[in-house]
Write a protein that holds these residues in place. Structure first.
Motif, PDB file in Angstrom:
ATOM      1  N   GLY A  15      -3.363  -0.249  11.966  1.00 46.95           N
ATOM      2  CA  GLY A  15      -4.477   0.135  11.646  1.00 46.95           C
ATOM      3  C   GLY A  15      -5.364  -0.619  10.409  1.00 46.95           C
ATOM      4  O   GLY A  15      -6.409   0.379   9.623  1.00 46.95           O
ATOM      5  N   ALA A  16      -4.906  -1.676  10.211  1.00 49.47           N
ATOM      6  CA  ALA A  16      -5.599  -2.293   8.765  1.00 49.47           C
ATOM      7  C   ALA A  16      -7.236  -3.159   8.834  1.00 49.47           C
ATOM      8  O   ALA A  16      -7.549  -3.285  10.089  1.00 49.47           O
ATOM      9  N   ASP A  17      -7.555  -2.509   7.996  1.00 50.94           N
ATOM     10  CA  ASP A  17      -9.181  -3.462   8.073  1.00 50.94           C
ATOM     11  C   ASP A  17      -9.083  -4.985   7.580  1.00 50.94           C
ATOM     12  O   ASP A  17      -8.594  -5.108   7.098  1.00 50.94           O
ATOM     13  N   VAL A  18      -9.192  -5.587   8.420  1.00 52.99           N
ATOM     14  CA  VAL A  18      -9.321  -6.832   8.447  1.00 52.99           C
ATOM     15  C   VAL A  18     -11.035  -7.380   7.950  1.00 52.99           C
ATOM     16  O   VAL A  18     -10.391  -8.687   8.890  1.00 52.99           O
ATOM     17  N   SER A  19     -11.625  -7.318   7.921  1.00 48.98           N
ATOM     18  CA  SER A  19     -12.541  -7.871   8.092  1.00 48.98           C
ATOM     19  C   SER A  19     -13.138  -8.467   6.934  1.00 48.98           C
ATOM     20  O   SER A  19     -13.660  -9.838   6.787  1.00 48.98           O
ATOM     21  N   LEU A  25      -1.519  -2.953  19.045  1.00 52.29           N
ATOM     22  CA  LEU A  25      -0.664  -3.858  18.079  1.00 52.29           C
ATOM     23  C   LEU A  25      -1.439  -4.370  17.542  1.00 52.29           C
ATOM     24  O   LEU A  25      -2.907  -4.605  17.494  1.00 52.29           O
ATOM     25  N   GLN A  26      -1.026  -4.452  15.788  1.00 52.76           N
ATOM     26  CA  GLN A  26      -1.997  -5.121  15.415  1.00 52.76           C
ATOM     27  C   GLN A  26      -0.312  -6.633  13.644  1.00 52.76           C
ATOM     28  O   GLN A  26       0.405  -5.754  13.712  1.00 52.76           O
ATOM     29  N   ASP A  32       2.297   8.625  14.705  1.00 54.52           N
ATOM     30  CA  ASP A  32       0.991   8.104  14.794  1.00 54.52           C
ATOM     31  C   ASP A  32       0.751   7.787  13.136  1.00 54.52           C
ATOM     32  O   ASP A  32       0.217   6.520  12.581  1.00 54.52           O
ATOM     33  N   GLU A  33       1.584   8.151  12.640  1.00 53.38           N
ATOM     34  CA  GLU A  33       1.441   8.072  10.453  1.00 53.38           C
ATOM     35  C   GLU A  33       2.234   6.734  10.833  1.00 53.38           C
ATOM     36  O   GLU A  33       1.602   5.947   9.962  1.00 53.38           O
ATOM     37  N   SER A  34       3.579   6.039  11.706  1.00 50.35           N
ATOM     38  CA  SER A  34       4.204   4.582  10.681  1.00 50.35           C
ATOM     39  C   SER A  34       3.250   3.649  11.630  1.00 50.35           C
ATOM     40  O   SER A  34       2.998   2.576  11.031  1.00 50.35           O
ATOM     41  N   ARG A  35       2.679   4.524  12.728  1.00 52.92           N
ATOM     42  CA  ARG A  35       1.668   3.515  13.745  1.00 52.92           C
ATOM     43  C   ARG A  35       0.107   2.975  12.970  1.00 52.92           C
ATOM     44  O   ARG A  35      -0.014   2.052  13.000  1.00 52.92           O
ATOM     45  N   TYR A  41       0.355  -1.695  -0.319  1.00 52.97           N
ATOM     46  CA  TYR A  41       0.127   0.015   0.267  1.00 52.97           C
ATOM     47  C   TYR A  41       0.870   1.394  -0.112  1.00 52.97           C
ATOM     48  O   TYR A  41       1.855   1.277   0.650  1.00 52.97           O
ATOM     49  N   ALA A  42       0.140   1.993  -0.981  1.00 56.25           N
ATOM     50  CA  ALA A  42       0.760   3.838  -0.593  1.00 56.25           C
ATOM     51  C   ALA A  42       1.287   4.155   0.446  1.00 56.25           C
ATOM     52  O   ALA A  42       0.503   4.182   1.130  1.00 56.25           O
ATOM     53  N   TYR A  43       2.460   4.442   0.660  1.00 55.87           N
ATOM     54  CA  TYR A  43       2.666   4.819   2.895  1.00 55.87           C
ATOM     55  C   TYR A  43       2.214   6.178   2.199  1.00 55.87           C
ATOM     56  O   TYR A  43       2.914   7.057   1.845  1.00 55.87           O
ATOM     57  N   PRO A  44       2.119   6.999   3.114  1.00 58.64           N
ATOM     58  CA  PRO A  44       1.630   5.793   4.668  1.00 58.64           C
ATOM     59  C   PRO A  44       0.059   5.703   4.333  1.00 58.64           C
ATOM     60  O   PRO A  44      -0.994   6.736   3.798  1.00 58.64           O
ATOM     61  N   ALA A  45      -0.123   4.498   4.596  1.00 55.20           N
ATOM     62  CA  ALA A  45      -1.115   3.387   4.569  1.00 55.20           C
ATOM     63  C   ALA A  45      -2.604   4.300   5.651  1.00 55.20           C
ATOM     64  O   ALA A  45      -2.140   3.895   6.604  1.00 55.20           O
ATOM     65  N   ALA A  46      -3.717   5.225   5.278  1.00 55.32           N
ATOM     66  CA  ALA A  46      -4.101   5.290   6.442  1.00 55.32           C
ATOM     67  C   ALA A  46      -5.121   4.698   7.223  1.00 55.32           C
ATOM     68  O   ALA A  46      -4.652   2.676   7.106  1.00 55.32           O
TER      69      ALA A  46
END
Length: 329
Positions: free
Chosen positions: A274-278, A188-189, A266-269, A101-106
């Motif tokens: 912060g991925a959506d894993v639904s 963490l994720q 915050d950006e790197s975290r 994903y293009a950094y920074p991934a939202a």
């Protein structure tokens, strides 16, 4: 199921191989021969990448229901293998990375987020994100909808050859004051390598295709729970000294490399944790507790003498003792 594992002797590949064997699958492991393959498999030897298609001679015959490929080098190696196998394998799972994903991934980004550029024909892997995206494109080009893109994030667990959780376990086992980077509640994720393996095999068996973020739910564990689990399983007298992120950074300590797993901004975290894993959860992803991952990794480390293997293409991680002591002084 007949599975062809490209790799299969270290970390992710080994976890997938052992999980498949435990299911009673017929597993063929194609590897260089530098490490012993797990018991219960058929081993084929060859060399990917530098040797081009000549190194794939052992794969010119045979049919499989599925292939799992963990390659993280030049995308052209994925291209060559996928093209060779496209007519003789049912599905192709490529273990990719959320780095595509293009950094920074939202924060909350799902699988439809913007991606980095990549090429299936690239012959180098200097840019990790571009190389992984190139590997995805190679798998898609050869297998189309039969390609499964496993976009893993931080991977932990037994057999780890990157050094992140093994370093923390080793440091905490030594005891004494330990620089614990805050906040303790940092969410963490990550994915336990065995949970990645089980979901990938389930997905192949179910005929899934396309991209999936494969990490735990956001906040599955915290930095505090991770390090406190390390204290508990090692039985050491370690004293976790939680230190504010700004103080850690002011001391010149590098997140992620000198203090593995931890990120400061915050950006790197958001990008890493912060991925959506639904999508993965809806298809059966289940993640074990952090305490189990830590305990099993410690048991594995002790079984091999306490020193984890180190991938030669990855830098050694961890904070030098004297630098940690200076911060804690």
């Amino acid at each position: 199921m007949k599975l062809l594992m490209l790799g299969g002797t270290e970390f992710v590949g080994r976890a997938v191989t052992e999980a498949a064997v435990a299911r009673g699958w017929q597993v063929t492991v194609f590897h260089r021969g530098r490490h012993a393959a797990p018991e219960g498999v058929t081993a084929l030897h060859g060399e990917r990448g530098e040797a081009g298609t000549e190194g794939l001679a052992a794969l010119r015959e045979g049919e499989w229901d599925a292939v799992v490929d963990t390659w993280s080098g030049a995308p052209s190696a994925v291209r060559d293998a996928a093209r060779l196998l496209a007519g003789r394998a049912g599905r192709y799972a490529y273990v990719s990375s959320r780095s595509v994903y293009a950094y920074p991934a939202a924060y909350g980004l799902d699988e439809d987020g913007p991606l980095v550029a990549g090429s299936a024909d690239a012959t180098d892997a200097e840019d990790y994100a571009a190389a992984k995206r190139g590997g995805e494109l190679a798998a898609l080009d050869a297998f189309g909808e039969r390609a499964l893109l496993v976009r893993a994030g931080l991977i932990l667990g037994p057999y780890e050859n990157i050094g992140r959780l093994p370093w923390w376990l080793g440091r905490i086992a030594r005891g004494g004051p330990v620089l614990a980077p805050g906040p303790r509640e940092l969410a963490l994720q990550y994915i336990d390598v065995r949970d990645l393996a089980e979901w990938t095999l389930d997905a192949l068996e179910a005929g899934l295709g396309g991209a999936y973020n494969l990490v735990s739910e956001i906040g599955h564990a915290t930095m505090g729970e991770l390090l406190e689990s390390c204290v508990k399983v090692t039985g050491s007298d370690a004293e976790l000294r939680w230190t504010a992120p700004e103080d850690v950074l002011a001391a010149g300590v590098e997140p992620w490399t000198e203090l593995p797993v931890w990120l400061a901004t915050d950006e790197s975290r958001d990008a890493m944790f912060g991925a959506d894993v639904s999508r993965a959860l809806a298809t059966g992803l289940r993640c074990r507790p952090v305490a189990e991952t830590v305990a099993d990794t410690w048991a594995w480390l002790r079984s091999i003498g306490g020193v984890a293997p180190q991938r030669p293409d990855r830098p050694v991680v961890g904070l030098a003792e004297e630098k940690e002591a200076a911060v804690l002084r």
